[in-house]
Design an enzyme around this catalytic site. Sequence first.
Site, PDB file in Angstrom:
ATOM      1  N   LYS A  64       0.808  -1.225   0.000  1.00  0.00           N
ATOM      2  CA  LYS A  64       0.000   0.000   0.000  1.00  0.00           C
ATOM      3  C   LYS A  64       0.838   1.270   0.000  1.00  0.00           C
ATOM      4  O   LYS A  64       0.467   2.289   0.573  1.00  0.00           O
ATOM      5  CB  LYS A  64      -0.967  -0.002   1.189  1.00  0.00           C
ATOM      6  CG  LYS A  64      -1.842  -1.240   1.285  1.00  0.00           C
ATOM      7  CD  LYS A  64      -2.575  -1.524  -0.032  1.00  0.00           C
ATOM      8  CE  LYS A  64      -3.615  -0.469  -0.361  1.00  0.00           C
ATOM      9  NZ  LYS A  64      -4.339  -0.789  -1.636  1.00  0.00           N
ATOM     10  N   VAL A  79      -2.763   3.074   7.236  1.00  0.00           N
ATOM     11  CA  VAL A  79      -4.222   3.211   7.124  1.00  0.00           C
ATOM     12  C   VAL A  79      -4.724   2.483   5.881  1.00  0.00           C
ATOM     13  O   VAL A  79      -5.737   1.773   5.923  1.00  0.00           O
ATOM     14  CB  VAL A  79      -4.626   4.695   7.096  1.00  0.00           C
ATOM     15  CG1 VAL A  79      -6.119   4.842   6.790  1.00  0.00           C
ATOM     16  CG2 VAL A  79      -4.311   5.357   8.423  1.00  0.00           C
ATOM     17  N   HIS A  90       7.411  -7.044  -3.015  1.00  0.00           N
ATOM     18  CA  HIS A  90       7.345  -6.296  -1.753  1.00  0.00           C
ATOM     19  C   HIS A  90       8.611  -6.547  -0.927  1.00  0.00           C
ATOM     20  O   HIS A  90       8.669  -6.162   0.246  1.00  0.00           O
ATOM     21  CB  HIS A  90       6.113  -6.715  -0.949  1.00  0.00           C
ATOM     22  CG  HIS A  90       4.819  -6.211  -1.517  1.00  0.00           C
ATOM     23  ND1 HIS A  90       4.663  -4.932  -1.989  1.00  0.00           N
ATOM     24  CD2 HIS A  90       3.613  -6.827  -1.686  1.00  0.00           C
ATOM     25  CE1 HIS A  90       3.423  -4.771  -2.419  1.00  0.00           C
ATOM     26  NE2 HIS A  90       2.764  -5.904  -2.257  1.00  0.00           N
TER      27      HIS A  90
END
Length: 293
Positions: free
Chosen positions: A35, A118, A92
């Site tokens: 993210k 978040v 990642h």
Amino acid sequence: MPTPPHRYRSEDEDSGRWTGFPFRSGDIVISTRSKSGTTWMQMICALLVLGTAELPGPLNELSPWLDWLAEPRDVVYRRLAAQPHRRFIKTHTPLDGVPLDPRVHYVVVARHPLDMAVSLYHQVGNLDRTRLAELTGRPAGPARERLPVERWLASWVDRETDPREELDSLPGVLWHLGDAWARRHEPNVELVHFDDLLADLEGEMRRLAGRWGIEVPAGRWPELVEAATFGRMRERADQLAPDSLGVLRDRRAFFRQGGSGQGRDLLDASALARYHSRTAALAPTDLLTWLHR
């Protein structure tokens, strides 16, 4: 002798799948935390490499996630071997867990850790854990009660963990970025800040094209930049969300907001002070100045 890459493993990832990967000259490895702009950078690479907003296939097939255990390694290797265009591959994994080849370009995208956290909170709620367990062959485990995002974020800031074991923790995020920051002067390593993509998308795309030796006809730039905007990508969620195997409950929700500052707004003054105290102990000052600007 060069130090061998560190092996990072989680329930659905294994960086050991990079071992023996046959790189080509000019390959681009996209190394991000979850993210933090992974899909955005994949799209930018696709637009620059292919030179068109009309992609020839789903983005996650054009740019496979090599470490992901949901797809057999040999299947991913074969797909990449068959690609005739310049390849851009998702991971990642921090750069210390990927083979470093001087013929290859590595790009690391950084996002304010609170905003990343978040987005991660909402992403976890959008995952079909049963489907993911089917794909990886691991038990899904019992559903856990989720804290409200404000309480979860404060606990995320405070949690002590081994950064190499939990890469999506605050120590893990700063481990990933600290490793990239230490390599930022290497000629084939590029750092990109999420907020710079928000502020000047065309400028960042032009900068990356120059770094990677990609020539884009002048008249093509408006089309490519428009295709890389967050709103346009959200409209094309069915093609661009990383979900060919059906692990997302809602593909449009994957592109939830894409903004900056939401994480800081969720913490009270005490929790925000703890955040800054923790990050000061986990990362060098110059990295934090760049990251938090």
